[in-house]
Enzyme design. Structure first.
Site, PDB file in Angstrom:
ATOM      1  N   CYS A  84     -18.627  47.286  25.271  1.00 62.04           N
ATOM      2  CA  CYS A  84     -17.770  45.481  25.187  1.00 62.04           C
ATOM      3  C   CYS A  84     -17.059  45.227  23.994  1.00 62.04           C
ATOM      4  O   CYS A  84     -16.415  45.262  23.311  1.00 62.04           O
ATOM      5  CB  CYS A  84     -19.017  44.591  26.073  1.00 62.04           C
ATOM      6  SG  CYS A  84     -18.453  42.368  25.388  1.00 62.04           S
TER       7      CYS A  84
ATOM      8  N   MET B  42     -16.195  32.846  21.253  1.00 61.80           N
ATOM      9  CA  MET B  42     -17.409  32.097  21.649  1.00 61.80           C
ATOM     10  C   MET B  42     -18.319  32.173  22.730  1.00 61.80           C
ATOM     11  O   MET B  42     -17.182  32.496  24.102  1.00 61.80           O
ATOM     12  CB  MET B  42     -16.677  30.479  21.399  1.00 61.80           C
ATOM     13  CG  MET B  42     -16.676  30.428  19.833  1.00 61.80           C
ATOM     14  SD  MET B  42     -16.127  28.351  19.450  1.00 61.80           S
ATOM     15  CE  MET B  42     -18.012  27.444  19.745  1.00 61.80           C
ATOM     16  N   SER B  43     -18.673  32.460  23.106  1.00 61.48           N
ATOM     17  CA  SER B  43     -20.484  33.154  24.141  1.00 61.48           C
ATOM     18  C   SER B  43     -19.868  31.773  24.839  1.00 61.48           C
ATOM     19  O   SER B  43     -21.106  31.573  26.293  1.00 61.48           O
ATOM     20  CB  SER B  43     -20.591  33.977  23.860  1.00 61.48           C
ATOM     21  OG  SER B  43     -22.438  33.115  23.408  1.00 61.48           O
ATOM     22  N   GLY B  44     -20.907  30.654  23.549  1.00 63.83           N
ATOM     23  CA  GLY B  44     -21.408  29.505  24.954  1.00 63.83           C
ATOM     24  C   GLY B  44     -23.023  29.165  23.794  1.00 63.83           C
ATOM     25  O   GLY B  44     -23.207  28.126  24.170  1.00 63.83           O
ATOM     26  N   GLY B  45     -23.309  30.807  23.336  1.00 63.68           N
ATOM     27  CA  GLY B  45     -24.567  30.155  22.677  1.00 63.68           C
ATOM     28  C   GLY B  45     -24.664  29.708  21.201  1.00 63.68           C
ATOM     29  O   GLY B  45     -23.722  29.704  20.846  1.00 63.68           O
ATOM     30  N   VAL B  46     -26.049  29.481  20.882  1.00 63.62           N
ATOM     31  CA  VAL B  46     -25.986  28.670  19.307  1.00 63.62           C
ATOM     32  C   VAL B  46     -25.261  29.574  18.406  1.00 63.62           C
ATOM     33  O   VAL B  46     -24.763  29.314  18.010  1.00 63.62           O
ATOM     34  CB  VAL B  46     -27.006  28.598  19.131  1.00 63.62           C
ATOM     35  CG1 VAL B  46     -27.846  30.000  19.195  1.00 63.62           C
ATOM     36  CG2 VAL B  46     -27.698  27.315  18.367  1.00 63.62           C
ATOM     37  N   ASP B  47     -25.069  31.216  18.345  1.00 65.77           N
ATOM     38  CA  ASP B  47     -24.849  32.120  17.496  1.00 65.77           C
ATOM     39  C   ASP B  47     -23.886  31.572  17.210  1.00 65.77           C
ATOM     40  O   ASP B  47     -23.208  31.176  15.774  1.00 65.77           O
ATOM     41  CB  ASP B  47     -25.497  33.465  17.562  1.00 65.77           C
ATOM     42  CG  ASP B  47     -26.476  33.510  17.701  1.00 65.77           C
ATOM     43  OD1 ASP B  47     -27.424  32.999  16.999  1.00 65.77           O
ATOM     44  OD2 ASP B  47     -26.795  34.597  18.423  1.00 65.77           O
TER      45      ASP B  47
ATOM     46  N   CYS C 274     -24.955  40.805  30.574  1.00 67.80           N
ATOM     47  CA  CYS C 274     -24.680  40.253  31.242  1.00 67.80           C
ATOM     48  C   CYS C 274     -23.922  40.175  32.668  1.00 67.80           C
ATOM     49  O   CYS C 274     -23.591  39.407  33.370  1.00 67.80           O
ATOM     50  CB  CYS C 274     -23.348  39.795  30.338  1.00 67.80           C
ATOM     51  SG  CYS C 274     -22.136  40.642  30.557  1.00 67.80           S
TER      52      CYS C 274
END
Length: 363
Positions: free
Chosen positions: A103, A9-14, A201
């Site tokens: 990555c 989980m990146s913190g984004g919505v996806d 990033c």
């Protein structure tokens, strides 16, 4: 027995909606965020890049709302070695890196999958827009384009191995971005309208040369711009500042437009040409990964992309040894850049790909 899923989980919505969908499918779910660098490491004082404290807080908030455990894994050393160092080395050696592919390859689907196995998770889950299918006849796992062509990420996932494909889930593959946001809105997720990250990033301002100089503490000597005949046209400000096909930012007053064709590291020269000099019909790629087969036994027709945002181009590919592909396009392609990925498609399916290493003139 309930299957266990580790959700990146990146913190984004996806990735947040991916976590929700996986939980709804009955998986025992755990959310994790990968700590890849400290902002001080990349010359940033504010938390404004992905993997920042704000992103961690958003991911934690989503996991709390979904009622699943959440952890942060420290992968900074691996990211420095396998992504940042490769990025810098590529520019220093005159090629154009693709850190998002590195990555995915070395962090998310190598280091993270190994960690998941150690902790007895059955699957790694991400919010990528792509589809994984299993072909019962061949026994192979296949990588397919996303239903949302505008968000398709199959290009940056071509390096996934059969083992990795078998242990990976992409819940968003058959959805559109609009549908993803609609789910996030209905759930009341904190990041339902969060903007997608556009930059690399660890280079949030897009100034790659400045980042490299700050990170390494090195300066890169000025040299000459020359034409294809060796005539000096002016002075460049360090070879890391230029990429194939570049026109803007050269700082030259020339009678007609000229573009970066290639770089001569030994002479510290940047060779310029007119637009017509940027086109090539052939390329060679190494460090290959094939998905639909173990080996390409004879020349086959494919569609190919030599950069992420390029439309597919008709070509013929031949595998000339264990780790090299030779690709001939029907039409010449502009600004083929060494270090970038070439990814091959058969319809909606990824055949495989590799790293562009040369065109015939550089044999």
């Amino acid at each position: 027995m309930t299957k266990k899923a580790l959700i990146a989980m990146s913190g984004g919505v996806d990735s947040s909606v991916a976590a929700y969908l996986i939980k709804e499918q009955g998986f025992e779910s755990t959310g994790i965020t990968l700590k890849l660098f400290d902002n001080e490491d990349i010359g940033e004082k504010k938390e404004k890049t992905c993997c920042s404290l704000d992103d961690i807080d958003d991911a934690r908030s989503v996991c709390y709302k979904l009622g699943i455990p959440y952890y942060v894994y420290n992968f900074k050393d691996s990211f420095k070695e396998n992504v940042i160092s490769r990025f810098i080395s590529a520019y220093e050696n005159g090629t154009t890196p693709n850190p998002c592919i590195d990555c995915n390859r070395y962090i998310k689907f190598e280091k993270l999958m190994r960690r998941a196995e150690e902790l007895d998770f059955d699957y790694v889950v991400t919010g990528h827009y792509a589809v994984i299918e299993h072909n019962a006849e061949t026994g192979r796992y296949l990588l397919k384009k996303s239903a949302d062509s505008s968000k398709d990420q199959s290009y940056v996932l071509y390096s996934l191995t059969q083992k990795q494909l078998a242990k990976t889930l992409f819940p968003l593959g058959n959805m559109t971005k609009e549908q993803t946001r609609e789910i996030a809105e209905k759930l009341g997720l904190i990041n339902a309208h969060k903007h997608d990250s556009q930059d690399i990033c660890f280079v949030p301002d897009g100034d790659y040369a400045k980042f490299i100089e700050q990170y390494t503490g090195r300066t890169y000597p000025h040299g000459s711009f020359v034409d294809e005949g060796g005539k000096v046209l002016g002075e460049h400000k360090g070879i890391i500042r230029y990429t194939v096909g570049q026109r803007k930012g050269l700082g030259l007053a020339l009678p007609h437009p000229m573009y970066v064709k290639k770089k001569d590291l030994d002479k510290n020269e940047v060779i310029l040409c007119e637009n017509s000099g940027l086109f090539s019909r052939e390329l060679y790629a190494t460090d290959i990964n094939l998905i639909t087969c173990d080996r390409i036994d004879k020349p086959i027709r494919v569609k190919a992309r030599v950069r992420y945002n390029q439309s597919e181009q008709s070509a013929v590919v031949e595998q000339i040894d264990e780790n090299t592909l030779h690709i001939v396009f029907d039409e010449p392609q502009r600004a083929i850049s060494y270090g970038q990925a070439v990814v091959l498609y058969d319809g909606d399916y990824v055949v495989g790909g590799g790293t562009i290493c040369r065109t015939p003139e550089t044999k």
